[in-house]
Design a protein around this motif. Structure first.
Motif, short mmCIF file in Angstrom:
data_model
loop_
_atom_site.label_atom_id
_atom_site.label_comp_id
_atom_site.label_asym_id
_atom_site.label_seq_id
_atom_site.Cartn_x
_atom_site.Cartn_y
_atom_site.Cartn_z
N THR A 41 108.91 63.13 15.72
CA THR A 41 110.08 62.40 16.20
C THR A 41 110.52 61.46 15.07
OG1 THR A 41 108.94 60.45 17.10
CG2 THR A 41 109.09 62.39 18.54
N LYS A 43 110.54 58.38 15.11
CA LYS A 43 109.68 57.19 15.12
C LYS A 43 108.20 57.51 14.87
CE LYS A 43 112.68 54.67 18.27
NZ LYS A 43 112.76 53.99 19.57
N ARG A 64 101.63 58.48 21.73
CA ARG A 64 102.70 58.28 20.76
C ARG A 64 102.04 57.71 19.52
NH1 ARG A 64 107.83 59.04 22.10
NH2 ARG A 64 108.34 59.18 24.30
N SER A 66 102.90 56.11 15.84
CA SER A 66 103.99 55.56 15.03
C SER A 66 103.89 56.08 13.59
CB SER A 66 103.94 54.03 15.02
OG SER A 66 102.86 53.59 14.23
#
Length: 158
Positions: A41, A43, A64, A66
């Motif tokens: 993604t 991000k 997720r 980073s």
């Protein structure tokens, strides 16, 4: 007219048999999800990891990650058989008061597996599509505030 009826009956029975087969042996049916998957993604990335539990329950986690490499657990997942039905259950961080939400398997056609919970606010459907050994497409869909929504997650095997 009889042919249309016969073809409709054959399609219905084939669909019914496919669902029954998936529900009888859910750990084999969903074995394609086993392992670690990621989606890039802007991000960072989303990672989904699945293992086969000793109790025949498929157990997953979604993170997720980073760009800096920091990871945060976003949800814990299970695919499990309860009675004669198969469910996809999710516990999402900071949602539903920490309670698990389950979606019942309603369709298994063309390597697409649809789980549904019409009473859930969003999503009402969670779908996984087996695209082969190294790719998997997942999406969530339903209505939110009266509008139809869909979010896709195109994963590659890590």
């Amino acid at each position: 007219m009889k042919r249309i009826y016969l073809y409709s009956l054959i399609l219905f029975l084939a669909s019914f048999y496919s669902n029954v087969k998936a529900q009888k042996n859910s750990s084999k049916t969903f074995s394609f999800v086993l392992g670690s998957w990621e989606m890039q993604t802007p991000k960072g990335k989303i990672v989904e990891q699945w293992i086969q539990g000793a109790d025949k329950i498929m157990k997953g986690k979604s993170y997720r990650v980073s760009i800096k490499g920091d990871s945060i657990l976003t949800e814990t997942l299970q695919i499990r058989k309860t009675g004669k039905d198969v469910f996809y259950c999710s516990t999402v961080a900071h949602q539903n008061e920490g309670k698990e939400v389950c979606f019942k398997l309603i369709s298994t056609k063309d390597r697409i597996y649809i789980f549904e919970n019409a009473a859930h606010d969003f999503p009402q459907r969670i779908v996984y599509q087996n695209l082969g050994k190294n790719e998997m497409l997942a999406w969530i869909e339903g209505e939110l505030n009266g509008k139809s929504r869909k979010s896709e997650f195109r994963y590659k095997r890590q």
